[in-house]
Each structure stands twice: as C-alpha cells, then as structure tokens.
Enzyme design. Structure first.
Site, PDB file in Angstrom:
ATOM      1  N   ASP A  78       0.781  -1.383   0.113  1.00 48.20           N
ATOM      2  CA  ASP A  78       0.054   0.059   0.075  1.00 48.20           C
ATOM      3  C   ASP A  78       0.953   1.349   0.030  1.00 48.20           C
ATOM      4  O   ASP A  78       1.920   1.170   0.600  1.00 48.20           O
ATOM      5  CB  ASP A  78      -0.835  -0.144   1.120  1.00 48.20           C
ATOM      6  CG  ASP A  78      -2.426   0.956   1.045  1.00 48.20           C
ATOM      7  OD1 ASP A  78      -3.321   0.240   0.680  1.00 48.20           O
ATOM      8  OD2 ASP A  78      -2.133   2.224   0.901  1.00 48.20           O
ATOM      9  N   SER A  79       0.387   2.580  -0.450  1.00 46.70           N
ATOM     10  CA  SER A  79       1.296   3.520  -0.692  1.00 46.70           C
ATOM     11  C   SER A  79       1.116   4.347   0.521  1.00 46.70           C
ATOM     12  O   SER A  79       1.688   5.379   0.567  1.00 46.70           O
ATOM     13  CB  SER A  79       0.686   4.263  -1.937  1.00 46.70           C
ATOM     14  OG  SER A  79      -0.567   4.701  -1.804  1.00 46.70           O
ATOM     15  N   ASN A  86       4.290   2.145  -4.347  1.00 50.30           N
ATOM     16  CA  ASN A  86       3.687   2.326  -5.233  1.00 50.30           C
ATOM     17  C   ASN A  86       3.453   0.833  -5.877  1.00 50.30           C
ATOM     18  O   ASN A  86       4.528   0.552  -6.358  1.00 50.30           O
ATOM     19  CB  ASN A  86       4.037   3.186  -6.307  1.00 50.30           C
ATOM     20  CG  ASN A  86       3.156   3.581  -7.407  1.00 50.30           C
ATOM     21  OD1 ASN A  86       2.391   2.670  -7.743  1.00 50.30           O
ATOM     22  ND2 ASN A  86       3.210   4.594  -8.066  1.00 50.30           N
ATOM     23  N   ASP A 106      -7.194  -4.415  -5.946  1.00 56.93           N
ATOM     24  CA  ASP A 106      -8.522  -3.665  -5.416  1.00 56.93           C
ATOM     25  C   ASP A 106      -7.817  -2.138  -5.330  1.00 56.93           C
ATOM     26  O   ASP A 106      -7.731  -1.436  -4.384  1.00 56.93           O
ATOM     27  CB  ASP A 106      -8.865  -4.349  -4.088  1.00 56.93           C
ATOM     28  CG  ASP A 106     -10.332  -3.394  -3.585  1.00 56.93           C
ATOM     29  OD1 ASP A 106     -10.723  -2.834  -4.494  1.00 56.93           O
ATOM     30  OD2 ASP A 106     -10.442  -3.591  -2.589  1.00 56.93           O
ATOM     31  N   CYS A 140     -13.304   0.274  -8.976  1.00 56.86           N
ATOM     32  CA  CYS A 140     -14.506   0.774  -8.182  1.00 56.86           C
ATOM     33  C   CYS A 140     -14.779   2.249  -8.650  1.00 56.86           C
ATOM     34  O   CYS A 140     -15.338   3.402  -8.098  1.00 56.86           O
ATOM     35  CB  CYS A 140     -13.996   0.847  -6.547  1.00 56.86           C
ATOM     36  SG  CYS A 140     -12.728   1.948  -6.174  1.00 56.86           S
TER      37      CYS A 140
HETATM   38  N1  SAH Z   1      -8.863  -3.925  -0.451  1.00 54.27           N
HETATM   39  C1  SAH Z   1      -8.874  -3.171   0.523  1.00 54.27           C
HETATM   40  C2  SAH Z   1      -9.315  -1.796   0.131  1.00 54.27           C
HETATM   41  C3  SAH Z   1      -8.519  -1.198  -0.793  1.00 54.27           C
HETATM   42  S1  SAH Z   1      -8.533   0.679  -1.012  1.00 54.27           S
HETATM   43  C4  SAH Z   1      -9.988  -3.788   1.535  1.00 54.27           C
HETATM   44  O1  SAH Z   1     -10.364  -4.660   1.403  1.00 54.27           O
HETATM   45  O2  SAH Z   1      -9.988  -2.933   2.759  1.00 54.27           O
HETATM   46  C5  SAH Z   1      -7.405   0.942  -2.064  1.00 54.27           C
HETATM   47  C6  SAH Z   1      -5.997   1.129  -1.204  1.00 54.27           C
HETATM   48  O3  SAH Z   1      -4.971   1.394  -2.343  1.00 54.27           O
HETATM   49  C7  SAH Z   1      -5.847   2.352  -0.278  1.00 54.27           C
HETATM   50  O4  SAH Z   1      -5.402   1.837   0.943  1.00 54.27           O
HETATM   51  C8  SAH Z   1      -4.731   3.203  -0.812  1.00 54.27           C
HETATM   52  O5  SAH Z   1      -3.966   3.856   0.309  1.00 54.27           O
HETATM   53  C9  SAH Z   1      -3.815   2.322  -1.740  1.00 54.27           C
HETATM   54  N2  SAH Z   1      -3.348   2.816  -2.895  1.00 54.27           N
HETATM   55  C10 SAH Z   1      -3.581   3.974  -3.419  1.00 54.27           C
HETATM   56  N3  SAH Z   1      -2.711   4.127  -4.673  1.00 54.27           N
HETATM   57  C11 SAH Z   1      -1.715   3.200  -4.500  1.00 54.27           C
HETATM   58  C12 SAH Z   1      -0.589   2.784  -5.271  1.00 54.27           C
HETATM   59  N4  SAH Z   1      -0.170   3.475  -6.356  1.00 54.27           N
HETATM   60  N5  SAH Z   1      -0.052   1.708  -4.823  1.00 54.27           N
HETATM   61  C13 SAH Z   1      -0.333   0.975  -3.839  1.00 54.27           C
HETATM   62  N6  SAH Z   1      -1.471   1.196  -2.998  1.00 54.27           N
HETATM   63  C14 SAH Z   1      -2.295   2.603  -3.254  1.00 54.27           C
END
Ligand code: SAH
Length: 386
Positions: A241-242, A269, A290, A330
C-alpha cells in the site's frame, strides 16, 4: 416550498426512475428557496415529479428523495432507516459490521450509515443531508437506543456541495469480526468510515480460494484480503500500500489474528512493485488488485482504462499455472462490460488465456438500483490462468 421546474424533456430520465437533476436541466426555480432545504420538482408543464433537497453549489442540484407529495421530515427519515434495517435483517446482512443505509439504494440520497458493533457511523454527502443531520441522529437513537453515533462526513463531497464536513472522533477503537477474521476499525482515523464494507463478500470468498497459495494483495488498505487468504491456509502473503497508515493498520490486523509471521508488508507504489516483481520472475498463486478509483470523471475513462490494463497485464504475468487473479474497479464510469474488455486486452498482451470463474460486485448491503447504473460502481472478475 420552492419549486424546481425542469426543461422540456428533462423529466424523461426522472420518470424512468433516475433521481438526479443536473443544473443544465433546470428551467426555473420559483418561490423562496434556501440552500439544502426541500424543493418540489415539476416537469415543464408543472406536473409534480417529486421532492428533494436543493444544492445550489453542486452541478447535481437535486436528488429526488420522494416521488410522493409527503412531508420530508424527521419521521420520513426514520421510516426510511427502519426499512433499510428491515431489508438487511431479512437478507441476513446484519453482522458485526455492515452498511445500514446506502444513499439512493435506501431512498435517502446523500446519506450513508455504517454499523460497527454498537456504533453507527453517519456520513452526509449532500448539503441537504448535512443540514438535516439532526433528523438522522434522532432516528438512529430510536433504532439503536443502546448505541453510539459518530458523524464522519466525506471532505470531498462537502467541498462540492458547499458545507463544512463534521468529523467526530472516538477515544477507543473497535474490533469487529468478519468471518474468521477480526479487524480493528479506526473510527475517524482510517479510510471510508473505517472498513471497505463493500468488499466484505469478496474478502470472504478469498478465504476459500487461497489454501497453499502464495498471495499478493497489491492495494491492501487494512489487509482484509491477505488476512482472509492467510486464515484460509495461504502459504504466505505480500501486502502493498502506498499509505503508511494503511500498512500500519494491516500489520496490526495480521498480528491480532496471528498471521504476522507469514506476511511481508511494503509501503510502495503498486505500479512500481508489480514491474519489479515481474522483472524478478516472481510467481504467485493468487493476486488481488483492489485499487482506488482511477477516475471519478467520465472524460478520464481512457486514462483510467490504461491504468487498469497495466496492473492487470503485470499481475497476469505473475501467476503460476492454475493461478488466480481477483481484480476490481471501483470507478463507477467503468462498467462491468468495459472492465471485462480491459481485462481481455490485458490477457492478450500478457499472452495468457484465463477463464472467468466468477463475476463480482459490491456486497449486498450496497444494493444496486436498477434505474441508476452508477450505483453498480464496484465490478470485479475472478480469473484463472491454465
Ligand atoms: N482491499 C482493501 C481496500 C483497498 S482501498 C480492503 O478490502 O480493505 C485502496 C488502497 O490502495 C488504499 O489503501 C490506498 O492507500 C492504496 N493505494 C492507492 N494508490 C496506491 C498505489 N499507487 N500503490 C499502492 N497502494 C495504493
């Protein structure tokens, strides 16, 4: 009460069941109005269509809350929330954490209520709901006399609608069950209202798919997918997660459930790490994608599609034979058909020929309104490579 008169023809979509009125569809606003108060909506000939709160700042100036000539007041909100609870009770959706009210789908456009144990988290997304929040509080107090209420407005919606978001905090955290997992709910300090409740059914699905597999949870937030995979017997998990806060939360959840030793957490990232994993010829038995919405605007769908395509190509290349990809969008402008098409192109570029084991959507406490295609915002596929 003021009356919003639509231009000729603009009533067609409204009559077909869609409750949204854009500024460009309005011919006139008659009578004394006030921002956020209820207005009557009529077609160009003066025929009554319904009633909704008026949002002068937003391009979406009104969302019908009723199509009947009835008062929109505290009792009205109470009836709608009671009906929302009744549906979820009858459908077996009332658990430790669930969405009690989902805006248009529960006849209360602009209001979200999530339940975490004894706490109701209410979120106002329109000026009208923010202005009438006391009605919501009162109804929740009646529905759950023992409970606690926390208001956590969405800052983006508040900016668009022109109100000051109220974000209350709570001293102690909550822990809720989801299947065999337990999750910390960081009320007021996390993303959404605490958990991504819309992915609950899909997280539970992963628990049954993961046995013996090495798992990559690429946008993990609080680690729900990886956690369920590990609980279901996954061989190990890499979580990305970022956001440092999200990863910290994921780490706590894994520890809480006794899975921390089988997981690696990386603040990064996901686009970069997917490229790196591919370069190192790493292999996984299950990849979960996701990501956050890559677009909220219709005119940026193409750029979003490129983003989805890229992460899906790389993930498909990371799969071992028989490997599974659970992939989501989403962005509500990305329809299930478009998303499937993006995944088809990704598979073509990756040189793999997966089959679709399941088509997925949001949990049933976020029901889709047939007349509002935008309400099916979460679309996903479970793919398996040969
Ligand atoms: N699957 C999770 C929800 C994910 S929400 C669940 O079931 O609870 C999307 C997530 O992606 C967020 O936590 C956000 O911080 C992260 N995110 C956003 N851009 C990103 C990137 N470029 N690389 C990694 N994570 C990222």
């Amino acid at each position: 009460m003021a009356t919003l008169i639509l231009k000729r023809g603009a009533e067609r979509r409204i009559r077909a069941g869609h409750p949204w009125i854009y500024r460009g569809e309005v011919a006139d606003l008659k009578g004394a109005w006030s921002a956020g108060a209820a207005v009557d909506v009529t077609d160009s000939t003066g025929r009554f269509l319904g009633r909704g709160f008026y949002s002068p700042r937003s391009s979406l100036v009104c969302r019908l809350i009723t199509r009947r000539d009835e008062p929109v007041d505290a009792a009205f909100v109470q009836r709608r929330l009671e009906a929302a609870l009744q549906y979820r009770r009858a459908a077996g959706l009332v658990g430790a954490a669930y969405r009690l009210c989902w805006s248009e789908a529960d006849g209360l456009p602009g209001l979200v209520v999530d339940r975490y144990g004894p706490v109701s988290v209410m979120q106002c997304l329109t000026l009208g709901m923010a202005r009438n929040a006391p009605w919501v509080r009162q109804a929740l107090e009646r529905l759950f006399p023992e409970g606690e209420i926390l208001r956590l407005d969405d800052a983006t919606a508040a900016r668009i609608e022109g109100f000051d978001p109220v974000r209350e905090t709570r001293e102690t955290e909550l822990i809720v069950d989801e299947g065999s997992m337990r999750f910390v709910v960081p009320l007021g300090a996390g993303q959404k209202t605490g958990l991504y409740l819309d992915q609950r059914d899909n997280r539970l699905l992963v628990g049954g798919l993961a046995a013996g597999r090495r798992v990559l949870d690429a946008f993990c937030y609080s680690g729900g997918f990886a956690g369920h995979a590990l609980a279901g017997g996954a061989a190990g998990a890499l979580l990305l997660d970022s956001s440092a806060d999200a990863l910290a939360l994921a780490g706590r959840n894994l520890s809480l459930n006794g899975w921390a030793e089988r997981a690696i957490l990386r603040e990064a990232n996901a686009f970069d790490v997917l490229r790196e994993l591919e370069a190192h010829r790493e292999r996984f038995g299950l990849v979960v994608l996701d990501p956050p919405p890559f677009t909220r605007r219709k005119d940026a769908v193409e750029a979003a599609a490129r983003g989805y395509k890229e992460i899906n190509i790389r993930s498909l290349r990371l799969l071992e034979p028989g490997g599974l990809l659970l992939t989501f969008s989403c962005s509500h402008h990305v329809t299930p058909a478009l998303f499937e098409d993006i995944c088809r192109q990704a598979a073509g570029d990756a040189g793999v020929h997966p089959r679709i084991l399941a088509t997925l959507t949001q949990s049933r406490d976020h029901p889709v309104v047939l007349a509002i295609p935008e309400s099916r915002y979460l679309t996903g596929l479970l793919l398996q490579v040969p």
